[in-house]
Design a protein around this motif. Structure first.
Motif, PDB file in Angstrom:
ATOM      1  N   TYR A  15      46.487  67.022  27.959  1.00 37.78           N
ATOM      2  CA  TYR A  15      45.941  66.465  29.198  1.00 37.78           C
ATOM      3  C   TYR A  15      46.851  66.931  30.327  1.00 37.78           C
ATOM      4  O   TYR A  15      48.015  66.515  30.414  1.00 37.78           O
ATOM      5  N   PRO A  16      46.369  67.798  31.224  1.00 36.41           N
ATOM      6  CA  PRO A  16      47.235  68.450  32.218  1.00 36.41           C
ATOM      7  C   PRO A  16      47.751  67.493  33.301  1.00 36.41           C
ATOM      8  O   PRO A  16      47.135  66.469  33.598  1.00 36.41           O
ATOM      9  N   ILE A  49      49.279  65.138  20.663  1.00 35.59           N
ATOM     10  CA  ILE A  49      48.723  65.047  22.011  1.00 35.59           C
ATOM     11  C   ILE A  49      49.859  65.132  23.022  1.00 35.59           C
ATOM     12  O   ILE A  49      50.849  64.394  22.912  1.00 35.59           O
ATOM     13  N   ILE A  50      49.710  66.026  23.982  1.00 36.72           N
ATOM     14  CA  ILE A  50      50.646  66.090  25.107  1.00 36.72           C
ATOM     15  C   ILE A  50      49.933  65.557  26.343  1.00 36.72           C
ATOM     16  O   ILE A  50      49.015  66.201  26.859  1.00 36.72           O
ATOM     17  N   ASP A  51      50.314  64.363  26.776  1.00 34.25           N
ATOM     18  CA  ASP A  51      49.800  63.834  28.036  1.00 34.25           C
ATOM     19  C   ASP A  51      50.805  64.209  29.120  1.00 34.25           C
ATOM     20  O   ASP A  51      51.784  63.493  29.366  1.00 34.25           O
ATOM     21  N   ASN A  56      54.842  63.458  33.270  1.00 30.24           N
ATOM     22  CA  ASN A  56      55.208  64.276  34.428  1.00 30.24           C
ATOM     23  C   ASN A  56      55.817  65.612  34.000  1.00 30.24           C
ATOM     24  O   ASN A  56      56.866  66.035  34.498  1.00 30.24           O
ATOM     25  N   LEU A  57      55.119  66.297  33.107  1.00 31.39           N
ATOM     26  CA  LEU A  57      55.609  67.564  32.586  1.00 31.39           C
ATOM     27  C   LEU A  57      55.147  68.739  33.441  1.00 31.39           C
ATOM     28  O   LEU A  57      54.049  68.735  33.989  1.00 31.39           O
ATOM     29  N   THR A  58      55.983  69.749  33.533  1.00 26.29           N
ATOM     30  CA  THR A  58      55.614  71.001  34.182  1.00 26.29           C
ATOM     31  C   THR A  58      54.949  71.916  33.153  1.00 26.29           C
ATOM     32  O   THR A  58      54.959  71.642  31.942  1.00 26.29           O
ATOM     33  N   VAL A  59      54.394  73.031  33.622  1.00 23.47           N
ATOM     34  CA  VAL A  59      53.823  74.007  32.704  1.00 23.47           C
ATOM     35  C   VAL A  59      54.893  74.525  31.757  1.00 23.47           C
ATOM     36  O   VAL A  59      54.652  74.691  30.554  1.00 23.47           O
ATOM     37  N   LYS A  89      45.999  77.911  33.947  1.00 22.97           N
ATOM     38  CA  LYS A  89      47.381  78.412  33.965  1.00 22.97           C
ATOM     39  C   LYS A  89      48.069  78.103  32.638  1.00 22.97           C
ATOM     40  O   LYS A  89      48.774  78.957  32.077  1.00 22.97           O
ATOM     41  N   ILE A  90      47.869  76.896  32.147  1.00 22.31           N
ATOM     42  CA  ILE A  90      48.439  76.533  30.845  1.00 22.31           C
ATOM     43  C   ILE A  90      47.858  77.437  29.753  1.00 22.31           C
ATOM     44  O   ILE A  90      48.588  77.965  28.902  1.00 22.31           O
TER      45      ILE A  90
END
Length: 492
Positions: A15-16, A49-51, A56-59, A89-90
């Protein structure tokens, strides 16, 4: 042809962390869609799962986790149009010879051919993804999987649509156990979980593509299923806030009443929030009373406009009296109203229409007004009309954030639409009394509101928001908001 010739062992769902430049950037809701898809394949593969939003993760952060996990398939969710370029972009950075990139969500559903032009996108899942994704993981021949678009021999293939899931009760509960430890989902620092009780909307507003995604169908989970999920959350967390994520929770008020009765019968003490139309509130005041007694303390309502011509233009199927009387009923039950209003709700809207909206919002006491510029999302009738009239100004999806005007109207330019939006926000939050809103909050939530909230973060975010409103005021006074090259410096 299979998606992968080797056995699929690891799945990563993302989830970007896209930015809207609006107040919603401070809200994080659990990604129920990804959690439900994960629950559908946990018996087949390992799932992570990466939320990125809640963490507040960057690319770069996401890519580091991808490198560590080494997934066979990466699924990226993109329900918001503004987030598609970030998702791409991801995808571009994550794509390798060994993995497959799958995009899904509302936006990809409407523009699959456009997205598959990118050589790093392998598959688009159209419509509901639970059964589709499982068939992909099971290794079914790609030509036989309904509801996907993909590339074969340089051609883009759109397989037939997958039928909608008939019985939503057959879906597994979301895989909440996959949430990263220590994550804090919140609405203005109030801790929150989420439950889905229905899908779709029986109405067909011209600016909305939800009914198009669900093909005009409105389906519900049973009251027993919904309340059982609420009970699980209550038993695990105690009293907390729960957002019913349905686009129109109150479409079937008989079911709502049954849910409220079961909540009370089971002794569930949760602080509940939902989204609702307004006409059903006016028609069902007794059920609203039951909702308040069952724990519902905040309604997000789509008001859109106080101009009947605009309401008719967007096919809202609601009368002005419905709006006024429904807000009164909600307030009589000490329910806090978050009201959504649109600037530019018909092609011939003028400045005077926004002035009237500002005055009525103040008069009827919308507790927290949320203003947006009506935005031509892909698939909508509104977008078709703008293109036909030559009013569409931008096809850059990154500008589709509801605060940047991507079109003009007959009497209003792009800068004027943005000016009116900012002006409405200033009038809605500075030039008003907060007395009744505070009374409702205290009466409905009491000290639990303070105990559940990270007060310092609320104050900091509130001050940031008010500071932005102040900057808007300065822009209104010196006229800089009306200068097109200045509008993007403001953030709500």
């Amino acid at each position: 042809m299979k998606v992968l010739t080797r056995e699929i062992k690891k799945i990563l769902l993302i989830y970007p962390n896209f930015i809207t430049r609006s107040i919603t950037d401070n809200i994080t809701i659990p990604p129920l869609g990804l959690e439900t898809i994960a629950a559908c394949v946990l018996d087949l593969v390992d799932v992570k799962i990466i939320d990125a939003k809640v963490r507040n993760l960057t690319v770069r952060d996401i890519l580091n986790e991808i490198a560590q996990y080494q997934p066979d398939i990466i699924g990226i969710s993109c329900s918001f149009t503004i987030g598609i370029n970030y998702s791409l972009k991801i995808a571009k950075e994550a794509k390798t010879q060994k993995n497959r990139i799958i995009l899904g969500g509302w936006h990809p559903n409407f523009v699959p051919t456009e997205l598959l032009q990118n050589n790093f996108v392998d598959i688009i899942v159209r419509g509901e993804g639970e059964i589709t994704f499982r068939e992909i993981i099971e290794g079914k021949e790609i030509e036989e999987i309904k509801g996907i678009s993909y590339k074969k021999a340089g051609n883009i293939i759109n397989n037939p649509d997958r039928p909608l899931i008939t019985d939503l009760d057959t879906l597994p509960y979301p895989a909440r156990q996959l949430r990263e430890k220590g994550t804090h989902y919140q609405i203005f620092q109030l801790p929150v979980d989420a439950v889905e009780s229905s899908r779709g909307c029986p109405y067909k507003c011209t600016f909305c593509n939800i009914h198009l995604f669900y093909r005009g169908k409105y389906r519900t989970k049973s009251a027993e299923r919904v309340v059982n999920e609420l009970k699980i959350i209550y038993n695990q967390k105690g009293r907390t806030n729960v957002l019913i994520t349905d686009d129109n929770f109150t479409a079937n008020m008989n079911r709502v009443e049954k849910i409220c009765d079961l909540i009370t019968k089971n002794g569930i003490k949760l602080d509940l929030m939902c989204q609702s139309r307004l006409d059903v509130i006016r028609k069902n005041p007794k059920i609203i009373e039951k909702m308040a007694e069952a724990g519902f303390w905040s309604f997000f309502v789509g008001i859109e406009s106080f101009n009947q011509r605009s309401l008719d233009y967007i096919n809202k199927k609601v009368q002005l009296r419905d709006i006024i009387q429904s807000i009164k009923i909600l307030h009589q039950n000490s329910i806090v109203v978050v009201g959504s209003m649109l600037v530019g709700a018909n092609l011939e809207e003028k400045r005077e229409d926004t002035d009237v909206m500002i005055k009525i919002v103040k008069k009827i006491g919308i507790d927290f007004p949320i203003y947006s510029i009506m935005t031509p999302l892909p698939g909508t009738k509104f977008r078709e009309i703008l293109i036909d009239k030559g009013y569409l100004l931008s096809e850059n999806w990154s500008q589709y954030n509801f605060t940047t005007a991507v079109n003009r109207l007959k009497y209003l330019s792009k800068p004027e639409l943005e000016y009116l939006l900012f002006r409405a926000y200033y009038k809605g939050y500075f030039n008003r009394s907060w007395k009744n809103t505070i009374i409702r909050l205290i009466k409905k939530r009491g000290f639990s509101l303070i105990l559940q909230t990270n007060v310092f973060k609320v104050l900091r975010e509130g001050l940031d928001f008010l500071n932005n409103i102040r900057r808007i005021k300065d822009g209104l006074e010196d006229g800089s908001i009306l200068k097109e090259d200045k509008t993007q410096t403001f953030q709500i």
